[in-house]
Scaffold this active site. Structure first.
Site, PDB file in Angstrom:
ATOM      1  N   ASP A 183       0.870  -1.184   0.000  1.00 45.83           N
ATOM      2  CA  ASP A 183       0.000   0.000   0.000  1.00 45.83           C
ATOM      3  C   ASP A 183       0.904   1.231   0.000  1.00 45.83           C
ATOM      4  O   ASP A 183       2.143   1.105  -0.029  1.00 45.83           O
ATOM      5  CB  ASP A 183      -0.965  -0.015   1.194  1.00 45.83           C
ATOM      6  N   HIS A 254      -3.023   2.956  -4.536  1.00 42.24           N
ATOM      7  CA  HIS A 254      -2.379   2.469  -3.304  1.00 42.24           C
ATOM      8  C   HIS A 254      -0.936   2.043  -3.556  1.00 42.24           C
ATOM      9  O   HIS A 254      -0.493   0.995  -3.070  1.00 42.24           O
ATOM     10  CB  HIS A 254      -3.204   1.315  -2.702  1.00 42.24           C
ATOM     11  N   GLU A 321      -9.965   2.245  -5.077  1.00 45.06           N
ATOM     12  CA  GLU A 321      -9.603   3.628  -4.750  1.00 45.06           C
ATOM     13  C   GLU A 321      -8.417   4.143  -5.565  1.00 45.06           C
ATOM     14  O   GLU A 321      -7.384   4.494  -5.009  1.00 45.06           O
ATOM     15  CB  GLU A 321      -9.301   3.736  -3.248  1.00 45.06           C
TER      16      GLU A 321
HETATM   17  C1  ACM Z   1     -10.898  -0.914   0.663  1.00 49.08           C
HETATM   18  O1  ACM Z   1     -11.391  -0.859   1.795  1.00 49.08           O
HETATM   19  N1  ACM Z   1     -10.345   0.149   0.099  1.00 49.08           N
HETATM   20  C2  ACM Z   1     -10.902  -2.155  -0.080  1.00 49.08           C
END
Ligand code: ACM
Length: 547
Positions: A183, A254, A321
């Protein structure tokens, strides 16, 4: 009078054939009679139950044996993870017959529960041999995917703690550990061909202390990673417990830790990626991967090493995201969109996902990703982790894709578990033990053909505000016990979960967790040391919308 067995998760059926414990006891005469295919369970009984009881559990059949068998009839009736267990029958102390090796192992977990909380310690606390009630029970899981996601990126969880979590999953008959390995805040798996991913990408100078709105910082440098041998050990330890470890390499969002290590992975025409460091705060990060051939080759190299280490049929590639601002601003990304004939940035994200879907499929694996992978066209053969509610999972299942249900409104265990000021760094909605217990993984009204695509369910633990194992334990327990029952125990009819009955069984289960050394949230609220006074979280008010 029948004694409560207090099994968690509840078995399919249990017949209690006596009124007092101790009709059958394990003692120095107890042997292990392990049939073909039951080696993992025999080893586990000898090491774990052997340590708790102090019994040698020598090999051999006979009237004092724990007999382990794989049984074709059990498989036909209950599947490979099902089992039958009886005590004091058929010329043995205990008989466990599994539909397959995993079924025998889950039966052994039930045996441990029947032996009492002391069976969860690592050394005997009494010289009395443990007594067993006289029971006959049949059991099988409702779902084949019964998972926990651990986010080891936001806060690194040392290898020993991961192994301990595998033991905790096994004790609750959960069979998937989804490891969120990468991440913005840290890259946690050694990749031989790209050493800077861990040399640079696994360390950060400091960390936001609390939610991102908090003014506080923890100035202790943070980081760590798993070596290839650590991963091999984790995977093998899991396999001995019939748990699959699903690795997640999150892309194309991420990704700031990877870009900090290798600036060429970022959108270099819109941001000076050489100035990026591993991110030290929380939230959705704008620094995403560039849609270049260099990036595709880089991640193919990463995934080759991941496939070498993880036998899991599913490989998670994230896909959640991913802000599109840099791609919108980047002449190179725009040229790529035109060259590929795509309609825009959403399709560029799908192009990333489809590339790795084909790449994994060609290597005999299956891609799984967060429900954003549905946007701009779902990759063929891909499975979906439905996290933003039921909707993504419903759409995916109706389109014939397999789904793991993990809606944030229900089973994000980073969310606070009680109202009030005492919850440490409170995040999200209040999701109590009872709320988790009442979670239904199959959305109401889903047609049977679509419902058949629900592989199972998973609880997710994002660790922004969990700086160590004790904080993780606090968020995860006791709710994981309720989740385990949701994932394992079928209901006679929808909406028939008996919460008061579960709470009663939890009285015994808390004693098991105590013996295991789990730092759970006590029913009356946190111990003083479990509080984090003055550290901001981000509580949301009201009842979570179920979408
Ligand atoms: C997530 O909670 N962004 C998968």
């Amino acid at each position: 009078m029948t004694l409560p067995l207090d099994l968690i998760p509840a078995p399919l059926s249990a017949e209690h054939r006596g009124s007092a414990p101790g009709h059958v006891s394990l003692d120095g005469r107890t042997t292990l009679d392990a049939g073909p295919g039951t080696g993992t369970t025999a080893r586990w009984l000898r090491t774990t139950l052997g340590a708790a009881t102090g019994l040698p559990l020598a090999d051999g059949p006979g009237p004092h044996a724990i007999r382990l068998r794989i049984d074709a009839e059990v498989e036909r009736e209950h599947g490979p993870e099902g089992y039958r267990l009886s005590t004091g029958t058929d010329g043995a102390a205990v008989v466990i017959e599994g539909g397959g090796p995993a079924g025998v192992f889950w039966g052994a977990q039930t045996l441990r529960q029947l032996l009492g909380p002391e069976a969860y310690r690592r050394a005997p606390v009494t010289d009395r041999g443990p007594g067993l009630p006289l029971v006959t029970l049949s059991d099988r899981p409702r779902f084949g995917w019964r998972g926990l996601l651990l986010d080891v990126s936001r806060h690194f969880l040392p290898k020993d703690d991961v192994l301990r979590y595998l033991d905790l999953l096994a004790a609750h008959k959960l069979n998937v550990l989804h490891l969120h390995l990468t991440d913005d805040q840290g890259w946690r798996i050694e990749i031989e061909r790209h050493p800077k991913l861990t040399e640079v990408g696994s360390w950060r100078a400091r960390s936001k202390w609390g939610h991102r709105a908090s003014p506080l910082w923890d100035d202790t440098p943070h980081g760590g990673f798993y070596t290839r041998d650590d991963i091999r050990e984790i995977v093998a330890y899991a396999a001995e417990r019939h748990i699959t470890v699903v690795p997640e390499i999150d892309l194309p969002g991420h990704s700031q830790a990877a870009i900090a290590a290798y600036p060429e992975l970022g959108n270099t025409d819109v941001v000076d990626t050489t100035a990026l460091t591993v991110w030290d705060t929380w939230g959705v990060n704008p620094n995403v991967l560039a849609p270049t051939e260099t990036v595709l080759r880089f991640y193919e190299g990463v995934l080759e090493e991941v496939l070498d280490l993880f036998p899991s049929p599913f490989v998670h590639i994230g896909g959640d995201e991913c802000p599109k601002d840099q791609w919108k601003a980047s002449p190179a990304a725009q040229a790529r969109i035109r060259e590929l004939g795509l309609s825009g940035e959403d399709e560029l994200q799908s192009w990333f996902i489809r590339h790795f879907d084909r790449w994994l499929t060609a290597r005999g694996r299956r891609l799984i990703g967060w429900d954003e992978i549905l946007e701009g066209g779902l990759a063929e053969g891909a499975a979906v982790s439905s996290w933003r509610g039921y909707a993504g999972g419903i759409a995916a299942a109706e389109a014939g894709h397999d789904v793991v249900m993990c809606p944030e409104q229900q089973v994000y265990l980073d969310h606070r578990q009680a109202p009030g000021e005492d919850e440490p760094m409170p995040i999200g909605y209040v999701r109590t033990l009872e709320d988790v217990y009442r979670f239904e993984p199959v959305p109401p009204g889903l047609a049977p053909e679509a419902a058949a695509h629900i592989l199972g369910t998973q609880a997710n633990v994002w660790t922004e505000v969990m700086e160590n194992r004790a904080r993780i334990d606090y968020q995860v327990f006791p709710r994981l016990a309720a989740f385990a029952e949701v994932a394992w125990s079928a209901l006679p009819a929808p909406g028939t979960r008996d919460y008061p009955g579960f709470e009663r069984r939890m009285d015994t289960h808390y004693r098991r967790l105590d013996a295991l050394g789990v730092d759970y949230r006590p029913p009356a609220g946190p111990h003083p040391r479990q509080r984090r006074p003055g550290v901001l979280g981000r509580p949301l008010e009201g009842t979570p919308p179920i979408v």
